[in-house]
Design an enzyme around this catalytic site. Structure first.
Site, PDB file in Angstrom:
ATOM      1  N   GLU A 232      26.152 -11.446  15.916  1.00 27.24           N
ATOM      2  CA  GLU A 232      25.500 -10.387  16.697  1.00 27.24           C
ATOM      3  C   GLU A 232      25.946 -10.327  18.152  1.00 27.24           C
ATOM      4  OE1 GLU A 232      23.325  -7.861  15.928  1.00 27.24           O
ATOM      5  OE2 GLU A 232      23.816  -8.377  13.852  1.00 27.24           O
ATOM      6  N   SER A 502     -31.203  -9.765 -21.191  1.00 26.40           N
ATOM      7  CA  SER A 502     -32.206 -10.830 -21.102  1.00 26.40           C
ATOM      8  C   SER A 502     -31.975 -11.759 -19.929  1.00 26.40           C
ATOM      9  CB  SER A 502     -32.196 -11.652 -22.394  1.00 26.40           C
ATOM     10  OG  SER A 502     -32.527 -10.811 -23.481  1.00 26.40           O
TER      11      SER A 502
END
Lengths: 740, 356
Positions: A232, A502
């Protein structure tokens, strides 16, 4: 045009005698020639500067010698190329000046010497003959015009450039004055992923806008930095933000290739762009980028700049920063990256998508090897290392975001998002949850096994949910919201409102106990007809279809007699039942119908489990999912406290637990007795075996299991709670027991 | 303090005879004897002549009323009343006096009092103010006298000043050149405006050899009609006035003179023409400006002196006695000798550059 070309003083006259000059002038004019009379020789000199081709008529008035300096000057001009084509008509004294060698030596284009008196007719004839032909006149005209045009153009260009430079200067000043302060970098915190952990420090997932984990340069291996600098910005440590040499090189390369391929941005420029500027391709942006680069270089060390760059750069696949890139492409921290992998990451920076090893493996390989070549070219690696690195395989597996305990994680995100906003995704928070990942794994295995069993017995498409809550604190220790999060993100543990059947009955019984009933008190389990609000009648039926007459509360709950439960609800009041439910933390609407006593009103598994947790120690608890949240600097920003309130008296709690224990020992939950420890619980089954539940607890956990279908269709014939849900519950409880 | 007559003709834009005053571009010949104004009205060119003379009387109301009744031009100044132009001649004849001339020998008469005032008054009577600022007007000036040391500069400056005060842009033109411009637009030399123009005026003779309207040689001699009159009168013992009347009414120079006055006039005509051709020979022969002419050039005669019958022939006889450096192709008389200068001045405005 011709007249104009010839006309405008192509012939100039000078005579010390104005009248003689005018005689010649008028004669020539009468012949259609335009002439100019120069009163003085200075005027004639001035005229000669204007153009290069002339017919000069010089009347010496008997004093040729007085004009010799002028003639000499004229001749010199001709030689210097300043007056190129001069024809001279010399009106002079009688002797023939044409024999004068001095005059001949002047080499005028044409030379005519005339004696007095003035012969205007002859002069006119000679002037016409001596007059330059149209071609040289046109050439001279064009030359003058072109020269004038060029001169004008150059002047205009100079003014233009001065203006441009002025404007550009103003523009640059404007750009620079509107720059953001680079000092803000000090306070700049890049978007960082937040991480969510289980209570036992297992990374469950990351939340991010940009997947990034800030890593100091000291923790980044040198070969990673070197690979990036090599490709770079090779002169990174030499330039002051802008690399003039590189710009020149890039320009030459671009001109050669006739492309704009070669970039010349330094790492500092790229950082400036990433931190402060929009990624638009404008001159303004470029000017600001350069100015910011200088400022950054002035205020920060090279290493600091590189560190910021490495943590800010985008590497593709939603990975920002070198650490996230390493995790994404190689599934390991940056500290574990080798040279080949570092080269790949460095190569990605130019065009992450183009050089993605997943999308374009060939290009990615070529690019990686180019980086390695650069590294060897700058003596950053040896040839041996290079040879080994170029043969290294490319990554194939994408190590994306981890997503363990997905239903729980998703539930946490749903809860935290309104509280934390985007900070959840960008502040690099560490979120420690209540989840026990080992327990979670047990839960997931239990659910999967239970579903596998159900799949063998029933039609496909059954879902199950499991929720485990720590009794003392309300911390959710395990949560399974469905069969597969990838297929269905609907969390059946927290989002599914289902009839509990239940499993709701203990709340009815607790209401009765609160009203002074005891487990041994009796109640009628008979086919009582209840008149509903709509004047219709309803008679609750037991699961077996048989009524048992007078039964104790313990018997009734243990065997889950419906008629007895409705009877009891009618006796304690359905509204009191609802209040009891609410006191226990159930927030879903319990409809004031007797059927609600049988679990006809829909609630979530989470509500029911939390209610059962209260059954364990008498206190209502708030479910907790977060133990602690820490910011990027490991400061704890939130640490929820356990919230509980006593809602069941000691006596009633003891009675209730005895009732629920009876379920396990004698009733529908008998299979749970296989755990060989004191567990409590209640099954639940809704009409037609649409929902199957088992909610229970031991000394440590309240655990609920729901089985059913999202389509509200029967699970399968006979797939009651005890058959479909209880085995999963038992499996989980066993696993937890074993893990402990 | 000078003032004009208090009771002017009712219409100040008209002359006493009812003609309108000249305005617009004009050519003026301010001669010793006459003032001539030429003006172009449409395609027609008109000229007006006024005697360039004045007659001064002591101011009295009766005199003023008499002048008013005559409808003549006059001005009052410093307790005097000045009859102007032909009115002055009338008054002079009535009272047996002699008119005075503001111009003598072609230039402003330095011997007479109020000369400049009179010239101004006469110009005011003949020329209206410029209708538009800087309207061009051209006036004649004499060539430098070769027989006198007097300068024409003062004369030129005064006239120019007065005309400019009236709003004109005044340009002078040599009187001889004006004759050329007026009469030699087409010349036997095949060169326009080429030839010798001679204005034989009352006070002087103006000569100009022009080549393509360029005044190559210009000069004057301060002898003219007045000189002839005066010399003849002196020789025969008559008044110049009487001689002038004979000259203007009876004289024919082609015929044998009758009486002493005519004889005197013949003699002095011959003398004047003799002086003139000699001067031509001298002036043309002493300059290096004369271009080589392949054809002869004409001589054009104008002015009051040239109006006498036989003047041209008399001049030719004189010319034959000298050898000029140029060939004279013809001697011609101006079509209107009295108006030629004014017409030439007018022409100078529009078509030809000033010969100066």
């Amino acid at each position: 045009m011709t007249a104009w070309l010839f006309g405008i003083c192509a012939v100039i006259i000078h005579s010390p005698d104005e009248i003689r000059a005018r005689i010649i002038e008028e004669t020539l004019k009468a012949r259609g020639m335009n002439v100019c009379v120069c009163p003085t020789l200075a005027d004639m000199d001035a005229m000669l500067k204007q153009r290069s081709s002339w017919v000069v008529i010089l009347d010496t008035c008997h004093s040729l010698s007085a004009f010799m300096p002028f003639l000499t000057r004229l001749s010199q001009k001709k030689r210097e190329g300043k007056a190129l084509r001069i024809s001279l008509i010399l009106q002079s004294e009688d002797f023939c000046v044409q024999s004068d060698e001095a005059l001949q030596d002047f080499k005028f284009r044409r030379l005519f010497c005339l004696p007095d008196p003035i012969d205007p007719e002859k002069i006119a004839d000679l002037a016409r003959r001596a007059r330059p032909s149209i071609i040289p006149v046109i050439i001279a005209f064009l030359k003058n015009t072109i020269l004038e045009t060029i001169r004008l153009f150059l002047k205009t260009m100079i003014i233009f450039f001065i203006l441009v430079i002025g404007l550009a200067g103003g523009y640059v000043v404007t750009c620079i004055t509107s720059l953001p302060s680079t000092e803000s970098i000090e306070n700049y915190t890049p978007y960082q992923s937040s991480e969510m952990y289980s209570a036992d420090n297992v990374l469950l997932t990351e939340f991010f806008i940009q997947r990034r984990t800030y890593t100091p340069l000291s923790q980044i291996p040198p070969h990673v930095s070197q690979a990036i600098i090599a490709v770079e910005d090779t002169r990174f440590y030499k330039h002051n933000g802008i690399d003039i040499i590189r710009i020149g090189g890039a320009l030459i390369a671009d001109l050669k290739d006739r492309t704009y391929a070669q970039g010349a941005s330094t790492i500092t420029q790229q950082l400036a762009k990433m931190l402060f500027l929009k990624p638009d391709k404008t001159i303004t942006r470029k000017v600001k980028e350069i100015a910011l680069s200088f400022k950054i270089e002035k205020n920060y060390t090279k290493d600091r700049i590189l560190e910021m760059y490495l943590n800010q750069a985008y590497f593709g696949a939603r990975a920002y920063g070198i650490e996230a890139a390493s995790q994404t492409y190689f599934g390991k921290p940056i500290t574990a990256i080798d040279i080949s992998e570092a080269a790949l990451l460095a190569g990605l920076l130019k065009a992450p998508s183009l050089y993605s090893p997943y999308k374009n493996p060939k290009k990615a390989l070529k690019r990686r090897n180019l980086v390695l070549k650069q590294m060897i070219a700058y003596d950053l690696i040896s040839s041996g290392v290079y040879k080994k690195a170029v043969t290294s395989p490319m990554p194939e597996k994408f190590h994306g975001r981890k997503y363990k305990a997905p239903y729980f994680v998703d539930h946490c995100r749903t809860v935290l998002k309104p509280k934390l906003g985007d900070r959840l995704f960008s502040l690099g928070l560490k979120i420690y949850t209540t989840l026990d990942y080992k327990m979670q794994e047990i839960a997931e295995r239990a659910v999967n096994r239970g579903l596998d069993e159900l799949d063998k017995r029933c039609a496909k498409g059954i879902q199950a949910a499991l929720l485990a809550v720590e009794l003392s604190t309300g911390r959710i220790k395990a949560m399974v919201g469905g069969r597969d999060f990838q297929i269905s993100q609907f969390n059946r543990a927290t989002q599914a409102w289902r009839q509990p059947g239940s499993a709701f009955k203990p709340i009815v019984y607790l209401t009765a106990l609160n009203q002074g009933f005891k487990p041994q008190n009796t109640i009628q389990d008979s086919g009582t007809r209840y008149v509903l609000k709509n004047k219709q009648t309803w008679t609750p039926r037991n699961y077996t279809g048989v009524y048992h007459g007078t039964v104790t509360l313990k018997q009734a709950l243990a065997h889950s007699y419906n008629a007895a439960a409705v009877n009891l609800a009618s006796r304690v009041g359905i509204k009191n039942v609802i209040r009891t439910a609410q006191r226990l933390g159930i927030t879903s609407e319990i409809k004031p119908y007797f059927s609600s006593a049988l679990g006809a009103s829909e609630i979530t598994l989470l509500e029911l489990v939390c209610a059962y947790a209260a059954f364990a120690h008498g206190s209502r608890i708030e479910p907790m999912i977060i133990n602690r949240i820490m910011d990027i600097d490991t400061f704890t920003i939130t640490e929820p406290r356990v919230s509980s309130s006593r809602v069941i008296g000691e006596r009633e709690l003891a009675y209730l637990k005895s009732l629920l224990r009876a379920v396990v020992l004698q009733g529908s939950g008998r299979k749970a007795a296989a755990l060989n420890r004191e567990v409590y619980g209640k099954t639940g089954t809704t009409n037609g075996f649409v929902d199957a539940w088992f909610i229970g607890f031991d000394d440590f956990l309240a655990v609920g299991v729901w089985v059913g279908r999202d389509t509200l269709t029967p699970i399968g014939e006979g797939e009651a709670g005890s058959k479909a849900a209880l085995p999963i519950w038992i499996e989980f409880m066993k696993g937890v027991q074993q893990a402990q | 303090m000078n003032t004009t007559n208090e009771k002017m003709p009712s219409d100040q834009s008209k002359m006493p005879n009812g003609e309108p005053l000249a305005s617009g571009p004009s050519g003026i010949d301010i001669g010793t004897a006459n003032i001539v104004v030429a003006q172009k009205t449409g395609k027609r060119e008109i000229t007006r002549v006024q005697l360039n003379a004045f007659y001064t009387l002591p101011y009295s109301r009766m005199t003023e009323l008499a002048l008013l009744n005559e409808g003549g031009m006059f001005v009052k100044a410093n307790g005097k009343i000045h009859a102007l132009g032909y009115q002055a001649e009338n008054f002079a004849n009535i009272v047996g006096g002699i008119v005075k001339r503001p111009i003598a020998g072609g230039i402003l008469n330095a011997k007479e009092e109020d000369t400049t005032f009179i010239i101004q008054a006469l110009l005011n009577k003949l020329i209206a103010d410029a209708p538009v600022k800087n309207t061009k007007i051209c006036f004649n000036i004499p060539g430098s006298p070769i027989d006198d040391t007097v300068s024409v500069f003062y004369h030129e400056a005064i006239i120019k000043k007065y005309l400019e005060q009236k709003g004109y842009q005044a340009e002078p033109v040599n009187e001889g050149l004006a004759v050329v411009l007026s009469e030699l637009a087409v010349s036997s030399s095949n060169q326009p405006y080429t030839g010798i123009g001679i204005s034989l005026g009352g006070g002087m003779c103006n000569v100009c050899f022009a080549y393509l309207a360029v005044p190559v040689v210009t000069y004057s001699i301060r002898k003219g009609g007045d000189y002839i009159d005066a010399m003849a009168a002196e020789a025969v013992g008559e008044t110049p006035g009487k001689v002038r009347i004979i000259k203007e009414t009876q004289l024919n120079l082609t015929k044998t003179p009758v009486g002493k006055i005519e004889t005197g006039l013949h003699i002095y005509y011959e003398q004047l023409f003799g002086i003139l051709v000699k001067s031509l020979q001298t002036q043309l022969g002493s300059t290096d400006r004369i271009p080589l002419l392949r054809k002869g050039v004409p001589i054009v005669l104008s002015g009051g002196v040239a109006m006498s019958p036989g003047a041209k022939e008399k001049f030719k006889l004189a010319l034959d006695t000298v050898r000029l450096p140029i060939v004279i192709s013809d001697i011609i008389l101006a079509k209107q000798p009295l108006h030629a200068t004014a017409r030439g001045a007018l022409k100078n405005i529009s078509s030809v550059k000033s010969g100066k």
